[in-house]
Write an enzyme that holds these catalytic residues in place. Sequence first.
Site, PDB file in Angstrom:
ATOM      1  N   ARG A  43       4.737  -1.018  -0.840  1.00 14.81           N
ATOM      2  CA  ARG A  43       3.388  -0.592  -0.458  1.00 14.81           C
ATOM      3  C   ARG A  43       3.296  -0.325   1.044  1.00 14.81           C
ATOM      4  O   ARG A  43       2.548   0.532   1.479  1.00 14.81           O
ATOM      5  CB  ARG A  43       2.329  -1.587  -0.922  1.00 14.81           C
ATOM      6  CG  ARG A  43       2.393  -2.914  -0.218  1.00 14.81           C
ATOM      7  CD  ARG A  43       1.365  -3.873  -0.694  1.00 14.81           C
ATOM      8  NE  ARG A  43       1.826  -4.476  -1.934  1.00 14.81           N
ATOM      9  CZ  ARG A  43       1.130  -5.346  -2.624  1.00 14.81           C
ATOM     10  NH1 ARG A  43      -0.064  -5.710  -2.213  1.00 14.81           N
ATOM     11  NH2 ARG A  43       1.595  -5.868  -3.714  1.00 14.81           N
ATOM     12  N   SER A  70      -4.436  -4.205   1.268  1.00 15.24           N
ATOM     13  CA  SER A  70      -3.231  -4.755   0.653  1.00 15.24           C
ATOM     14  C   SER A  70      -2.251  -3.687   0.186  1.00 15.24           C
ATOM     15  O   SER A  70      -1.046  -3.831   0.329  1.00 15.24           O
ATOM     16  CB  SER A  70      -3.624  -5.644  -0.531  1.00 15.24           C
ATOM     17  OG  SER A  70      -2.483  -6.110  -1.205  1.00 15.24           O
ATOM     18  N   GLU A  97     -12.217   1.328 -11.733  1.00 14.28           N
ATOM     19  CA  GLU A  97     -11.090   2.227 -11.951  1.00 14.28           C
ATOM     20  C   GLU A  97     -11.478   3.486 -12.713  1.00 14.28           C
ATOM     21  O   GLU A  97     -11.016   4.575 -12.407  1.00 14.28           O
ATOM     22  CB  GLU A  97      -9.942   1.507 -12.662  1.00 14.28           C
ATOM     23  CG  GLU A  97      -9.110   0.642 -11.738  1.00 14.28           C
ATOM     24  CD  GLU A  97      -9.690  -0.751 -11.502  1.00 14.28           C
ATOM     25  OE1 GLU A  97     -10.821  -1.027 -11.966  1.00 14.28           O
ATOM     26  OE2 GLU A  97      -9.007  -1.561 -10.857  1.00 14.28           O
TER      27      GLU A  97
END
Length: 120
Positions: A43, A70, A97
């Site tokens: 990431r 994050s 989502e």
Amino acid sequence: MDAYRAAHADLAAELERRVAGRLPAGWDAALPVFGPKDAQATRAASGKVLNAIAAKLPELIGGSADLTGSNNTELKGGGVFSAGARAGRNFHFGVREHGMGAALNGSRCIADSFRLAAPS
């Protein structure tokens, strides 16, 4: 379009490039290269690549469900899209989502852009 092109040649060329779905010349010139000694979370590497691409592709927009910090999906210097700031490139979707997918799919219907979605 001819009158617009005559008055704003650079903007017209940019619009035509986007509508045609072409990437700008040199879009990949600043992509980071990672070797075996550059161990990092995927990431973190992804965030570096996204921001290198974002610097060359003003049409790249996107966001995250609720983990922008994050998952490193913030497009640095892109601002946040909101009702009062329509030029922002980062969307704060919250934990939605399905709404995130619908918003980014719908944006394709009205604008030629590359979209980034990162669910939580």
